[in-house]
Design a protein around this motif. Sequence first.
Motif, mmCIF file in Angstrom:
data_model
loop_
_atom_site.group_PDB
_atom_site.id
_atom_site.type_symbol
_atom_site.label_atom_id
_atom_site.label_comp_id
_atom_site.label_asym_id
_atom_site.label_seq_id
_atom_site.Cartn_x
_atom_site.Cartn_y
_atom_site.Cartn_z
ATOM 1 N N GLU A 93 -9.083 3.919 3.850
ATOM 2 C CA GLU A 93 -8.280 3.992 2.630
ATOM 3 C C GLU A 93 -8.513 2.765 1.757
ATOM 4 N N MET A 97 -10.691 2.196 -1.970
ATOM 5 C CA MET A 97 -10.203 1.481 -3.150
ATOM 6 C C MET A 97 -11.243 0.448 -3.597
ATOM 7 N N CYS A 116 -11.983 9.002 -7.851
ATOM 8 C CA CYS A 116 -10.550 8.943 -8.161
ATOM 9 C C CYS A 116 -9.903 10.310 -7.994
ATOM 10 N N LEU A 119 -9.579 11.036 -4.235
ATOM 11 C CA LEU A 119 -8.484 10.278 -3.620
ATOM 12 C C LEU A 119 -7.130 10.857 -4.028
ATOM 13 N N PRO A 125 -4.461 6.336 -1.406
ATOM 14 C CA PRO A 125 -4.221 5.266 -2.365
ATOM 15 C C PRO A 125 -5.440 4.983 -3.241
ATOM 16 N N LEU A 126 -5.167 4.670 -4.503
ATOM 17 C CA LEU A 126 -6.220 4.303 -5.435
ATOM 18 C C LEU A 126 -5.884 3.002 -6.151
ATOM 19 N N TYR A 127 -4.624 2.805 -6.465
ATOM 20 C CA TYR A 127 -4.190 1.635 -7.220
ATOM 21 C C TYR A 127 -3.474 0.652 -6.306
ATOM 22 N N ASP A 130 -0.154 1.545 -5.181
ATOM 23 C CA ASP A 130 -0.077 2.599 -4.163
ATOM 24 C C ASP A 130 0.053 2.018 -2.753
ATOM 25 N N PHE A 171 -6.632 -1.230 -11.368
ATOM 26 C CA PHE A 171 -5.377 -1.518 -10.706
ATOM 27 C C PHE A 171 -4.221 -1.809 -11.631
#
Length: 176
Positions: A93, A97, A116, A119, A125-127, A130, A171
């Motif tokens: 994960e 990112m 993106c 995910l 989670p991407l940001y 998250d 982010f």
Amino acid sequence: FSRTSAKILGMNYSCLLAEHTFRQCQELFPDALRAKIKNDIIPLSFISYINTAVISGISGIARGSSQTAFAHEFYELVRTLFPRKVKNFIHGELVAMGLAVQLEYNKQGEQILALCNLLKKYALPLYLFDIPIAPQKNMENLFPAMADSDSMANEGAQGHERLRSALNRLFNTEIQ
């Protein structure tokens, strides 16, 4: 056969192998995710094998080809700087990112949008928020650590600005 030719060959080969591996992981991922919910580790073991054996080979082939690789550097730094915040997130994960940062840094818009969307599709989670790390507050810790890392060796001031931009875009705001 020059050193430059060897670098180009290595990079081209590693890119082709990475694309094939990515497609294979995409095919396996939905079944592995369903299996994880049922505590069945067999489908996950295929993805684990790909991640350790194949991707390690790709990394070895690409080494020395002047690539900027942030995915694992991001993972290592986030684990080091924010251990309590990320304790419930698995390696993949956080590496994903970091891959988003790398794609943004390399201006690979089409690929970053695909990552993106993938995910988001699986609620991964991407940001920073998250996982949950407040981006603005913690950028002052994360950016200098990444800028001083081996992955940024020889990138100079221009590379540092691209890194800052990649981190900020990914982010602090949503990818459209």
